[in-house]
Design an enzyme around this catalytic site. Structure first.
Site, mmCIF file in Angstrom:
data_model
loop_
_atom_site.group_PDB
_atom_site.id
_atom_site.type_symbol
_atom_site.label_atom_id
_atom_site.label_comp_id
_atom_site.label_asym_id
_atom_site.label_seq_id
_atom_site.Cartn_x
_atom_site.Cartn_y
_atom_site.Cartn_z
ATOM 1 N N PRO A 202 74.935 -3.712 33.817
ATOM 2 C CA PRO A 202 76.055 -4.653 34.538
ATOM 3 C C PRO A 202 76.766 -3.740 35.679
ATOM 4 O O PRO A 202 77.283 -2.998 35.498
ATOM 5 C CB PRO A 202 76.671 -5.046 33.332
ATOM 6 C CG PRO A 202 76.188 -4.747 32.113
ATOM 7 C CD PRO A 202 75.291 -3.596 32.557
ATOM 8 N N GLU A 203 76.846 -4.295 36.648
ATOM 9 C CA GLU A 203 77.802 -3.667 37.758
ATOM 10 C C GLU A 203 78.835 -4.795 38.024
ATOM 11 O O GLU A 203 79.105 -5.746 37.271
ATOM 12 C CB GLU A 203 77.051 -3.618 39.102
ATOM 13 C CG GLU A 203 75.770 -2.545 38.616
ATOM 14 C CD GLU A 203 74.956 -2.541 40.091
ATOM 15 O OE1 GLU A 203 75.573 -2.503 41.333
ATOM 16 O OE2 GLU A 203 73.615 -1.909 39.898
ATOM 17 N N ARG B 122 80.844 15.308 53.340
ATOM 18 C CA ARG B 122 80.054 15.432 52.591
ATOM 19 C C ARG B 122 78.541 15.559 52.794
ATOM 20 O O ARG B 122 77.913 14.951 53.633
ATOM 21 C CB ARG B 122 80.006 13.877 51.458
ATOM 22 C CG ARG B 122 81.350 13.639 51.122
ATOM 23 C CD ARG B 122 81.771 14.771 49.862
ATOM 24 N NE ARG B 122 80.632 14.647 48.710
ATOM 25 C CZ ARG B 122 80.796 13.809 47.748
ATOM 26 N NH1 ARG B 122 81.705 12.807 47.553
ATOM 27 N NH2 ARG B 122 80.006 13.761 46.809
ATOM 28 N N HIS C 230 71.434 -7.299 17.584
ATOM 29 C CA HIS C 230 72.049 -6.043 18.178
ATOM 30 C C HIS C 230 73.469 -6.381 18.280
ATOM 31 O O HIS C 230 74.114 -5.980 19.042
ATOM 32 C CB HIS C 230 71.517 -5.637 19.349
ATOM 33 C CG HIS C 230 69.832 -5.236 19.232
ATOM 34 N ND1 HIS C 230 69.471 -4.271 18.699
ATOM 35 C CD2 HIS C 230 68.927 -6.011 19.863
ATOM 36 C CE1 HIS C 230 68.279 -4.264 18.723
ATOM 37 N NE2 HIS C 230 67.720 -5.243 19.501
#
Ligand SMILES: [Zn+2]
Length: 265
Positions: free
Chosen positions: A2-3, A149, A88
């Site tokens: 999940p984002e 970066r 679960h």
């Protein structure tokens, strides 16, 4: 996994069920959920708390109680709140209206952390950059994070301190929208490209929220329809929606990464 859009979908579903409700019974079946704390101790803390708000910070769900206490839920790989009885089950919460809230997690990487009002902000600030759909996330902030970066731009985006809530799916989608190759060093992304990336991130996430997230068919997140609209994620070998070139798969920042080799430069 999940984002932001998937977690936001859970948040929106949980809010009307939880706000104003008191937790009458809390059972935590999986000791891993609350490590290093004893699950019985955490359950006792949560019992009798009344929910004030249900928020989302990046990929975290944050249940704030009227006492000031907060429960931070990180779903990680496969955590979630099913609508119906499920296998679960790792925790069950009973509410004062007689309803039950079930937390399910097949792979058991999810965590529940209970924090006091003085600890919450610090906990989140140490882990999360600005909310991508809020006013704190600007192109200038993104420029600052990318500057100098050498790591691939994709890896910089996956760092939750750059922007909170992006994961493998929506980072790939955002880079496609922005026409940026995910392997390029972060510091080489400049000027207009940064503005395009800023827009692309928001666009990908908004689309994901509208579609209630992505169901990848693996049971991790069994809702949403975003998977039918992916531009690149999971589409290796299929034609780019913009130019028809087959989508390629590579690795960036240690993660499988899909992109168009023609229009993402
Ligand atoms: Zn293309």
């Amino acid at each position: 996994m999940p984002e932001l859009p998937e977690v936001e979908t859970y948040r929106a579903a949980l809010e009307p069920r939880l706000v104003g409700r008191t937790l009458t019974r809390v059972e935590i079946h999986d000791p891993r959920l609350t490590l290093p704390r004893d699950p019985r101790e955490v359950a006792t803390e949560l019992k009798s708390e009344r929910v004030a708000t249900v928020q989302r910070c990046g990929k975290y769900l944050l249940v704030r109680f009227e006492s000031g206490l907060g429960l931070v839920v990180h779903l990680r790989m496969t955590g979630g709140f099913p609508e119906e009885a499920a296998t679960h089950e790792r925790a069950v919460v009973e509410l004062d209206d007689g309803s039950r809230l079930v937390y399910r997690d097949v792979r058991r990487f999810g965590t529940w952390v209970v924090l006091g009002p003085d600890e919450l902000d610090e906990y989140l600030a140490a882990r999360l950059g600005p909310e991508p759909l809020g006013t704190g996330f600007t192109a200038a902030h993104l420029r600052q994070r990318l500057a100098g970066r050498r790591a691939p731009v994709k890896a910089v985006l996956l760092d939750q301190r750059t922007v909170a809530g992006l994961g493998n799916i929506y980072a790939d989608e955002a880079l496609w929208h922005a026409r940026i190759n995910p392997l390029r060093p972060g510091g080489e992304v400049t000027g207009d490209e940064i503005r395009a990336l800023h827009r692309g991130i928001r666009r990908a996430l908004r689309q994901g929220i509208e579609r209630q997230g992505a169901n990848l068919g693996d049971g991790a997140y069994p809702r949403g329809s975003m998977q039918d609209e992916f531009a690149v994620y999971g589409r290796a070998g299929e034609p780019c929606l913009r130019c028809g070139t087959p989508i390629e798969k590579t690795r960036a920042g240690g993660r499988g990464t899909a992109y168009c080799p023609n229009c993402q430069r």
